[in-house]
Design an enzyme around this catalytic site. Structure first.
Site, PDB file in Angstrom:
ATOM      1  N   THR A 114       0.882  -1.152   0.000  1.00 56.93           N
ATOM      2  CA  THR A 114       0.000   0.000   0.000  1.00 56.93           C
ATOM      3  C   THR A 114       0.925   1.209   0.000  1.00 56.93           C
ATOM      4  O   THR A 114       2.048   1.115   0.479  1.00 56.93           O
ATOM      5  CB  THR A 114      -0.838   0.030   1.302  1.00 56.93           C
ATOM      6  OG1 THR A 114      -1.437  -1.245   1.495  1.00 56.93           O
ATOM      7  CG2 THR A 114      -1.917   1.072   1.253  1.00 56.93           C
ATOM      8  N   GLY A 172      -5.181  -6.107   5.613  1.00 57.88           N
ATOM      9  CA  GLY A 172      -6.375  -5.280   5.515  1.00 57.88           C
ATOM     10  C   GLY A 172      -7.573  -5.747   6.317  1.00 57.88           C
ATOM     11  O   GLY A 172      -8.300  -4.933   6.891  1.00 57.88           O
TER      12      GLY A 172
END
Lengths: 362, 362
Positions: free
Chosen positions: B228, B282
């Site tokens: 990310t 996540g």
């Protein structure tokens, strides 16, 4: 100054609560209760908030809503009474509302601008903080069942679009033709709205008998209806669960997703604090992380469920002109169902077995 | 007992802070600052956390990462120094990382199981709590630009799939052929992984030079890499902003979406408290509503930015074996960048103009 004084007194209470709550205590309580059997079952459900006014209802419609709310509530409560789980209870209650054309979820979902149906749902298990959610699905008969399968049968939390449908199909979850959701009245409702070129948030539930004068007067924000169904429950073992399901906004475009499938925004559950399901103007509920905010105010600020829920809906959201409501239960079985719209379809069975079914403000 | 004593002392501090902070004060501070010009610009960025070990790096690779982090950092910082907004700064920093093949976002996105690219991004403006997010997009060159357009040019927060792409195209945002993202090394990496029939969370950035012995040893959870990119900034006017962008998991299926596009989970900003961007596993970040949790601990519990961020990453998430990290800035310009993985690509410029660029644990 009087308000300041009151504030200071309140703060003293908060301080005492905070002082006597070790920082990590509540966290350590976030675990599945399977031994204790001394909790009294509690359940609350909602069928959406919005401009639901008595003068626009008929006795028949009112009765239909009350009967369906009662059916969903009692389906969940019966499971709890028999020693079933909070998760089973919220799923059962939502499935009944999804199967009804009265509510904007499942069968009763409103149409997108493209005259399709796009549904979202989520569920959270307060005993282990596991969660499942789906968004933008078009052929899953009961989105809530698919959301639960994501939680229990995948390593993921959130699946969207075609992928979510493939996953659901693989799990043997009932897939239906998009025609199953097609309702001539809802379609007429969409076309009427498209003519007026306005995207409205619609709970409605009146299946096309939408009163366009109400929906499109000058104070449009105050007259929106928010279509979502939700359920929160506490089982005999002290486990909390929350779930939410929606067809979203009438006339929505561009794959718009609201708060319903967002863990923390539309749905949150934690045995240490509370279970919450929201309904309202989804964009505001996402930006304010509403469902988790109830929990955070309880855990970090020492507020009661009622204080936390009411402050968020009637103060924090109200100040932003953010319309909607929520249902919440804490681990002691307290229930709170605040909303800042004229009405919210709602029902609950409290720890003493008292039933409430309401539509309008008290 | 010693720990309990320490805890009680800490509680006394919290109590004092809570007592002297009127309940609604911080809320009322959530407004755009445009007059004051006495804030010193601060920016922090990340390029993902994971098993990033010095022994698996070459000097060249290390240099490439450091240079790209520096370029992204300084692009954002230059904007802030010239009086630009925190929003412009985080967008500029992320765009540079999205355009680099080194990071799992934009150009460097990893492949799904179907050998496609599906990207997610989000942004939040701390001055007004507005937010924008997209998920599951395949042809938008810079997802962060599209997320900002959702925030600024639609009434929505979250758009997914084809709809999000249609919206972006309509806004004149650059659309590219899926071939733009195709990278032979990433594709080989996917196929190697598929052979091993394991879905891994991959930051990598090493473009196919993935070390499969590291990725698939017995302690797989500890060896995942989380791809990310993110940025948080404080501008001269005291406004905070946060943004996050990702290509998600290598070999992901079923339209899986992580925390990156979820407001409250992967991204959160509020002038009253802090700006946060997360990177990590996540699913855990969604369930723990991590980004908003930093803010809630500050606002409701009176914790400092550093205390809040470090407790979440090194205590709360650690106890759940949830791997990752976050970057955060508060309204006073303090910076916190905790992570519980061996490494996290990260860089920051503090209020005194001191630059930090790091990859491994100190």
């Amino acid at each position: 100054m009087k308000s300041k004084k009151k504030h200071q007194i309140l703060n003293v209470f908060y301080i005492l609560i905070v002082y006597f709550t070790p920082f990590n205590q509540v966290i350590s309580q976030t675990k599945k209760n399977t031994m204790a059997n001394n909790y009294k079952p509690v359940i609350a459900i909602h069928g959406g908030a919005g401009t639901i006014l008595k003068q626009h209802m008929t006795a028949e419609k009112e009765k239909a809503y009350q009967e369906k709310l009662n059916e969903a509530l009692m389906a969940g409560y019966t499971i709890l009474e028999k020693g079933g789980s909070a998760l089973d209870a919220v799923e059962a209650a939502i499935k009944i509302m999804e199967d009804s054309p009265l509510f904007n979820a499942g069968k009763g979902s409103v149409f997108t601008n493209a005259e399709t149906i796009e549904m979202d749902a989520s569920v959270m298990d307060g005993s282990n903080l596991k969660a499942g959610a789906i968004a933008g699905v078009k052929t899953i008969k009961n989105p809530i069942i698919a959301a639960r399968a994501v939680m229990e049968k995948s390593e993921h939390v959130f699946l969207i679009g075609d992928g979510a449908e493939q996953f659901a199909a693989k799990q043997g979850i009932e897939i239906v033709s998009p025609d199953y959701f097609k309702d001539e009245n809802r379609l007429q409702q969409l076309r009427k709205i498209k003519e007026q070129e306005k995207t409205i948030l619609d709970h409605d539930g009146e299946k096309g008998e939408i009163n366009s004068e109400i929906e499109f007067n000058t104070e449009i924000d105050k007259d929106k209806k928010y279509g979502t169904v939700g359920a929160v429950a506490l089982d005999k073992y002290g486990n909390l669960a929350a779930a939410t399901s929606t067809g979203g906004m009438t006339n929505k475009r561009y794959g718009r997703v609201g708060d319903a499938p967002i863990i923390g925004a539309g749905t949150y559950a934690n045995n240490a604090t509370c279970a919450v399901s929201c309904t309202g103007h989804g964009e505001y509920f996402i930006r304010n992380v509403v469902a988790y905010d109830v929990s955070a105010l309880m855990e970090y600020k020492g507020l009661s469920l009622q204080k936390a829920a009411e402050w968020i809906v009637n103060d924090k959201l109200e100040k932003q002109d953010a319309r909607g409501g929520l249902i919440a239960i804490d681990r002691k079985g307290n229930i709170s169902m605040p909303f800042n719209t004229p009405g919210m379809y709602r029902a609950c069975m409290d720890a003493n077995g008292n039933k409430t079914i309401k539509i309008y403000k008290d």
